[in-house]
Design a protein around this motif. Structure first.
Motif, PDB file in Angstrom:
ATOM      1  N   TRP A  92       0.964  -6.496  -5.755  1.00 42.02           N
ATOM      2  CA  TRP A  92      -0.204  -6.183  -4.924  1.00 42.02           C
ATOM      3  C   TRP A  92      -0.703  -4.761  -5.170  1.00 42.02           C
ATOM      4  O   TRP A  92      -1.904  -4.496  -5.066  1.00 42.02           O
ATOM      5  CB  TRP A  92       0.109  -6.423  -3.457  1.00 42.02           C
ATOM      6  CG  TRP A  92       0.316  -7.882  -3.165  1.00 42.02           C
ATOM      7  CD1 TRP A  92       1.428  -8.483  -2.687  1.00 42.02           C
ATOM      8  CD2 TRP A  92      -0.641  -8.926  -3.397  1.00 42.02           C
ATOM      9  NE1 TRP A  92       1.245  -9.850  -2.599  1.00 42.02           N
ATOM     10  CE2 TRP A  92      -0.023 -10.133  -3.017  1.00 42.02           C
ATOM     11  CE3 TRP A  92      -1.954  -8.952  -3.871  1.00 42.02           C
ATOM     12  CZ2 TRP A  92      -0.670 -11.369  -3.107  1.00 42.02           C
ATOM     13  CZ3 TRP A  92      -2.607 -10.180  -3.972  1.00 42.02           C
ATOM     14  CH2 TRP A  92      -1.970 -11.361  -3.592  1.00 42.02           C
ATOM     15  N   SER A  93       0.200  -3.861  -5.540  1.00 41.02           N
ATOM     16  CA  SER A  93      -0.228  -2.518  -5.913  1.00 41.02           C
ATOM     17  C   SER A  93      -1.085  -2.546  -7.171  1.00 41.02           C
ATOM     18  O   SER A  93      -2.110  -1.854  -7.266  1.00 41.02           O
ATOM     19  CB  SER A  93       1.007  -1.628  -6.134  1.00 41.02           C
ATOM     20  OG  SER A  93       0.637  -0.358  -6.623  1.00 41.02           O
ATOM     21  N   LEU A  94      -0.682  -3.360  -8.166  1.00 47.92           N
ATOM     22  CA  LEU A  94      -1.454  -3.473  -9.405  1.00 47.92           C
ATOM     23  C   LEU A  94      -2.793  -4.160  -9.168  1.00 47.92           C
ATOM     24  O   LEU A  94      -3.800  -3.807  -9.789  1.00 47.92           O
ATOM     25  CB  LEU A  94      -0.644  -4.236 -10.456  1.00 47.92           C
ATOM     26  CG  LEU A  94       0.566  -3.495 -11.028  1.00 47.92           C
ATOM     27  CD1 LEU A  94       1.395  -4.428 -11.894  1.00 47.92           C
ATOM     28  CD2 LEU A  94       0.119  -2.281 -11.838  1.00 47.92           C
ATOM     29  N   VAL A  95      -2.810  -5.138  -8.290  1.00 53.10           N
ATOM     30  CA  VAL A  95      -4.077  -5.798  -7.949  1.00 53.10           C
ATOM     31  C   VAL A  95      -5.076  -4.776  -7.431  1.00 53.10           C
ATOM     32  O   VAL A  95      -6.250  -4.747  -7.829  1.00 53.10           O
ATOM     33  CB  VAL A  95      -3.851  -6.930  -6.919  1.00 53.10           C
ATOM     34  CG1 VAL A  95      -5.183  -7.403  -6.328  1.00 53.10           C
ATOM     35  CG2 VAL A  95      -3.114  -8.098  -7.560  1.00 53.10           C
ATOM     36  N   GLU A  96      -4.597  -3.914  -6.547  1.00 49.99           N
ATOM     37  CA  GLU A  96      -5.476  -2.889  -5.978  1.00 49.99           C
ATOM     38  C   GLU A  96      -5.864  -1.845  -7.027  1.00 49.99           C
ATOM     39  O   GLU A  96      -7.053  -1.490  -7.154  1.00 49.99           O
ATOM     40  CB  GLU A  96      -4.770  -2.213  -4.813  1.00 49.99           C
ATOM     41  CG  GLU A  96      -5.583  -1.123  -4.133  1.00 49.99           C
ATOM     42  CD  GLU A  96      -4.857  -0.532  -2.933  1.00 49.99           C
ATOM     43  OE1 GLU A  96      -5.342  -0.725  -1.802  1.00 49.99           O
ATOM     44  OE2 GLU A  96      -3.796   0.102  -3.133  1.00 49.99           O
TER      45      GLU A  96
END
Length: 546
Positions: A261-265
């Protein structure tokens, strides 16, 4: 070919070469159009399209100088990384065949793949010396070993790239049926088989993926890889290269929802490909609410149908972005699609609960009985398919090919039915069905019911021999954290949900269910574990008499 050979067919049209685009041209085209744009990101590193194309040229030149040529099979045993990404295009550019493994397989399993494929070269991660040794022993024709990340048992990959920097490797001429990829099946019914994917077939697959799964994908998009590139994720990634969309790899050795989810953001990810169990893991993790994921347009899941309760939770967490497709490696995922507009977080009029969608563009689905005849809408039979996405057959396996094709139809081994509108509903694998007291039982229906119980997180049901009924069901469940449920209480609850003959005779509770390297629950592994735990053969359990 320089000219026609043999007699001309009816109509006066002489046979000719079916030359097609070499799939490596996707990378070359991206490098020409967006040379400085990021094509791949992994951890703190990134590579432009121009840099990736140059590295592929260099490695292709290095392999060619050491004898790798068109038609040779190159086995690749590696974790996700830029070298695995590049190796696909290196093989394609040479006209060689990419043979990626599931890196989680044992040395003996990978050695079998080397032998079965006739591999003459190996690209292997430095953390897999035992695999390299086993492959060498099993494949006497192996003449070249390249090591990613070191030089203890092979030639150093990056040193070869540096040594051949600036080389302009020619792209091999290919025809429609020239193999480009040996896509090994998971081997759920025996040893893995090499499904032969070809340049012409895969060009259709990539076009179809962009058309049906993620329409509107462009160079402005970004895709996150959360599964090994060796199988479905690799096909999805190839579609990104075709569109010029950047690919982002996770950095950890294991899937970490917080990292995802960090990479998605961070990268404003617009699409990702995964399987239902990973969608469940990602959307039930607290990190989903801690990061901005509004950039997502397509969260594509395949590999198995998604249980309805898991689907509802994912839709409530992410919004209308889920895309389901059904397809085997042999059809490279191209059988059906259920786009976002047909997903719903709520049941109600017009919502088709349980479907995996309608036929993909250019593909045809037919439900057939045991005689190979089409059955009416609503009747269960084997799901069969034809169209340009169907593979060329299994490599060096005439028996498997004879069993897999019937009158031109590829037989998937899955059971299901079509409704009057042509939506497909999967009942399960033909091998999953069991017959209890003369009645066919399809485990998926009962598994769906089990997952409605608030204490149950995962469930799988298998048919096992029974002296009274022929076969009965055995359920293996994973309880939600903090939940308390007993075998007798769960069977009593389930008795109000399904007919008695569908009730499992026993329920076992485990901390987790065995999964494949691609995140799919594997019933063969569950059966083996039941036997290892001395749970089979069954003793008398608490299930109600019928």
């Amino acid at each position: 070919m320089n000219g026609p050979t043999g007699p001309a067919p009816r109509g006066g049209v002489a046979p000719c070469s079916r030359r097609v685009m070499n799939l490596a041209h996707f990378l070359r085209r991206a490098a020409r159009r967006w040379p400085d744009a990021i094509g791949l990101a992994w951890g703190d590193r990134s590579w432009s399209w121009g840099a990736l194309d140059a590295r592929v040229d260099a490695m292709a030149a290095a392999l060619a100088a050491r004898g790798v040529t068109k038609g040779d099979r190159v086995l690749v045993q590696a974790r996700n990384g830029n070298q695995l990404f590049e190796s696909m295009f290196v093989c394609f550019r040479l006209g060689a065949v990419w043979v990626p493994t599931n890196f989680r397989q044992t040395p003996a399993e990978v050695a079998y793949l080397a032998s079965a494929s006739g591999a003459s070269a190996l690209i292997c991660g430095t953390e897999f010396p035992d695999h390299a040794a086993a492959i060498r022993a099993a494949a006497p024709g192996l003449g070249l070993v390249v090591e990613i990340g070191g030089s203890t048992f092979g030639l150093d990959y990056d040193a070869l790239v540096d040594a051949h920097a600036g080389a302009a490797a020619p792209t091999a001429d290919v025809e429609h049926d020239d193999p480009c990829w040996f896509f090994f099946t998971s081997g759920t019914t025996g040893r893995p088989k090499a499904a032969v994917l070809t340049h012409g077939q895969m060009a259709f697959v990539i076009t179809n993926h962009l058309c049906d799964l993620m329409p509107g994908t462009t160079e402005a998009d970004a895709s996150l890889v959360v599964a090994p590139l060796s199988h479905g994720a690799g096909i999805h990634q190839l579609a990104q290269v075709a569109a010029g969309a950047k690919t982002v790899l996770t950095g950890g050795a294991r899937l970490d929802p917080a990292e995802v989810w960090s990479l998605v953001e961070r990268w404003r990810i617009t699409n990702l490909f995964t399987v239902p169990t990973i969608v469940k893991l990602l959307t039930e993790h607290p990190a989903v609410a801690a990061h901005d994921h509004t950039s997502l347009r397509h969260v594509i899941y395949a590999g198995a149908p998604m249980y309805r309760e898991d689907q509802k939770r994912a839709l409530r967490a992410l919004g209308p972005v889920l895309v389901q497709y059904f397809g085997l490696g042999e059809v490279t995922g191209n059988i059906t699609v259920l786009p976002p507009r047909l997903h719903s977080a709520e049941d109600g009029p017009g919502v088709k609960v349980g479907t995996c969608g309608f036929e993909r563009t250019g593909m045809q689905v037919q439900i057939q009985n045991g005689a190979g005849l089409e059955v009416p809408a609503g009747e269960t039979g084997e799901i069969c398919v034809c169209g340009p996405a169907v593979f060329a057959g299994y490599y060096d396996n005439p028996e498997a090919n004879a069993a897999a094709f019937w009158n031109g139809w590829f037989r998937t081994g899955d059971l299901g039915h079509l409704d009057p509108e042509g939506f497909l509903f999967i009942t399960g694998r033909a091998s999953d069905m069991y017959i209890s007291g003369g009645s066919n039982v399809y485990p998926r229906e009962t598994e769906e019911k089990l997952l409605r119980h608030p204490a149950i997180a995962e469930a799988a049901i298998l048919g096992v021999p029974d002296p009274a009924w022929g076969e009965v069901g055995v359920a293996v469940c994973v309880a939600r954290p903090g939940a308390e449920i007993t075998e007798a209480a769960l069977i009593a609850w389930l008795s109000g949900e399904v007919a008695r003959y569908k009730l499992p005779k026993r329920v076992f509770f485990w901390d987790e269910l065995p999964k494949s390297g691609y995140g799919k629950i594997t019933k063969r592994a569950i059966r083996e574990e039941l036997e290892a735990r001395n749970c089979l053969p069954l003793e008398v359990g608490p299930a109600a008499k019928r």
